[in-house]
Design a protein around this motif. Structure first.
Motif, PDB file in Angstrom:
ATOM      1  N   MET A   2       0.853  -1.190   0.000  1.00 32.55           N
ATOM      2  CA  MET A   2       0.000   0.000   0.000  1.00 32.55           C
ATOM      3  C   MET A   2       0.893   1.245   0.000  1.00 32.55           C
ATOM      4  N   LYS A   3       0.481   2.287  -0.691  1.00 29.98           N
ATOM      5  CA  LYS A   3       1.234   3.533  -0.732  1.00 29.98           C
ATOM      6  C   LYS A   3       0.779   4.437   0.410  1.00 29.98           C
ATOM      7  N   LEU A   4       1.713   4.733   1.314  1.00 32.63           N
ATOM      8  CA  LEU A   4       1.389   5.445   2.544  1.00 32.63           C
ATOM      9  C   LEU A   4       2.241   6.698   2.661  1.00 32.63           C
ATOM     10  N   THR A   5       1.648   7.758   3.217  1.00 30.54           N
ATOM     11  CA  THR A   5       2.395   8.958   3.566  1.00 30.54           C
ATOM     12  C   THR A   5       2.173   9.264   5.034  1.00 30.54           C
ATOM     13  N   PHE A   6       3.266   9.531   5.743  1.00 32.02           N
ATOM     14  CA  PHE A   6       3.213   9.892   7.155  1.00 32.02           C
ATOM     15  C   PHE A   6       3.624  11.351   7.280  1.00 32.02           C
ATOM     16  N   GLU A  66      -6.570  -4.576   7.102  1.00 33.95           N
ATOM     17  CA  GLU A  66      -5.723  -5.421   6.259  1.00 33.95           C
ATOM     18  C   GLU A  66      -4.283  -4.928   6.275  1.00 33.95           C
ATOM     19  N   LEU A  67      -4.085  -3.616   6.306  1.00 40.15           N
ATOM     20  CA  LEU A  67      -2.742  -3.047   6.382  1.00 40.15           C
ATOM     21  C   LEU A  67      -2.026  -3.497   7.649  1.00 40.15           C
ATOM     22  N   CYS A 120       8.621   1.367  10.091  1.00 45.00           N
ATOM     23  CA  CYS A 120       8.150  -0.004  10.345  1.00 45.00           C
ATOM     24  C   CYS A 120       7.169  -0.474   9.273  1.00 45.00           C
ATOM     25  N   PHE A 121       6.341   0.411   8.770  1.00 43.91           N
ATOM     26  CA  PHE A 121       5.426  -0.011   7.699  1.00 43.91           C
ATOM     27  C   PHE A 121       6.179  -0.250   6.391  1.00 43.91           C
TER      28      PHE A 121
END
Length: 449
Positions: free
Chosen positions: A1-5, A181-182, A18-19
């Motif tokens: 999954m494409k994630l932005t923090f 699910e992530l 960690c992700f």
């Protein structure tokens, strides 16, 4: 999954790394371009064991990047995690300015459906406010989810990769399912709830843990008066499965960026709905007073503190971190200087951070090692339970001191260790540990309100 923090503090940086470690494509976004530059140069702005290695690994694999480019970070992401600070206002309430700005930034750069997940600790109702802000600034569809973090500094990587539970608060079954699910590679203990309950779970959890700490410290103060040993009392309590052993270690109280801020915020949250949280107010009062037991014991052992030389071991609020926010050492060293004592202090990693925020830094001698902090001291005070302090041989420590007073604010030493040296040893709630009798007078009592 494409994630932005959004935000590269403890929560955002550790969570993002960690992700990426479990296979996601992660962008860590921050407006502090100097910090982004340091991260891209391999420098980690916080001390967290194992973090630097994970960053290097996942950057090399192409799964992790650091940037100040807001537009591309938002547009490329499927889910955006808000991890910005919520510092305390003078009233004790959480300052939501950074949260609200992040919501506006996201809304203005959206190019399609996004999940906006709040990991920052925020008062109940904040995610509703985020939803309102975003809805006013974009026509694109989105869902807002509360997903509180439960990281402990010093073990944040383990807490992220092996969490006790994941809380997902959402009114969108689809968004909740995607985030579940992530997180499923981390744990099957995933709880779905409404948004406001998820927001409250974070505050309630921290408030309860803070309550356990203040409770056992009150028991320790009573133990000192009646001749009981708080370590045995806590052990006996902890065998009860309804109580458990965690957070029953007596000492000089909690500090850090979470417990002090979150307990005060929850008191304010209650006050805003006309409810007085009497129990939590007492927890905060006990915690603030507990650290000054160090001063009581110093006066008991040395008399007037003016001109006395006091060694300090530990400046971080806990071991395995360089975080000094709300550290008991701030108040204790300030009180020592106010009474005219000479202070010499050492911490394995937190000295630079402490000096940066301590207003009287020039009045303290900052030492290069633990023995240097003990050298020619009239008394030595252990404030942070770094393993390196516990490993030192106490006869070696005593040999470099001027007088022989050791105040163990974290109960790290055993009776066997104490009896190896001729020290006047004070601990917290353990009147019969060993060493020389603290003094010929009656036992020192806990702090007086």
């Amino acid at each position: 999954m494409k994630l932005t923090f959004i935000g590269t503090g403890y929560v955002g940086l550790v969570s993002g790394v960690c992700f990426s470690e479990i296979g996601n494509d992660v962008t860590c976004l921050d407006k502090d371009l100097a910090k982004i530059g340091r991260l891209n140069g391999g420098e980690v702005p916080i001390y967290e064991p194992g973090l630097q290695e994970l960053i290097a690994k996942n950057k090399a694999l192409g799964r992790l990047r650091f940037t100040g480019d807001l537009s591309s970070s938002i547009r490329s992401a499927e889910a955006i995690f808000i991890c910005v600070g919520t510092p305390s206002l003078p009233s004790g309430e959480a300052n939501l300015a950074f949260i609200e700005q992040a919501a506006r930034d996201i809304a203005l750069e959206m190019n399609g459906y996004k999940i906006i997940a709040t990991k920052s600790t925020v008062p109940v109702g904040t995610n509703d406010k985020i939803r309102q802000i975003v809805a006013q600034l974009t026509q694109h569809p989105f869902d807002v989810v509360s997903i509180p973090e439960f990281l402990r500094e010093g073990s944040a990587i383990a807490d992220t990769l092996h969490p006790d539970r994941i809380i997902i608060g959402s009114d969108s079954p689809d968004a909740a399912a995607k985030l579940a699910e992530l997180h499923r590679p981390l744990t099957e203990r995933i709880m779905l709830t409404d948004v406001r309950s998820a927001e409250m779970i974070k505050y309630a959890s921290n408030a309860f843990l803070a309550t356990k700490i203040s409770f056992i410290n009150e028991i320790a103060n009573i133990c000192e008066k009646v001749g009981a040993d708080v370590t045995d009392v806590a052990k006996g309590m902890g065998h009860d499965r309804r109580i458990g052993p965690s957070f029953l270690q007596a000492g000089i109280g909690y500090g850090g960026s979470c417990f002090p801020k979150d307990t005060n915020a929850l008191i304010q949250i209650a006050g805003n709905v006309d409810y007085e949280f009497k129990l939590l107010k007492s927890v905060v009062e006990v915690n603030q007073g507990q650290r000054f037991n160090i001063m009581t014991k110093l006066r008991h052992s040395l008399g007037e503190l003016g001109g006395k030389r006091i060694g300090i071991w530990g400046l971080a609020f806990k071991p395995d971190t360089d975080d000094v926010r709300e550290s008991p050492a701030l108040d204790i060293i300030g009180a020592l200087l106010a009474e005219g004592a000479e202070v010499q202090a050492y911490d394995p990693v937190a000295t630079a951070n402490f000096r940066a925020i301590f207003g009287q830094a020039d009045e303290v001698r900052w030492c290069e090692d633990a023995l240097d902090a003990a050298r020619s001291a009239d008394a030595l005070c252990l404030l942070t339970d770094w393993p390196a302090f516990k490993a030192l041989a106490l006869p070696e420590v005593q040999a470099v001191m001027r007088q022989n007073v050791l105040i163990d604010g974290r109960n790290v030493y055993t009776s066997e260790q104490v009896n190896e040296a001729e020290l006047r040893y004070y601990s917290v709630g353990r009147p019969h540990v060993g060493g020389l009798s603290p003094s010929a007078s009656e036992p020192v009592a806990g702090y007086e309100r």
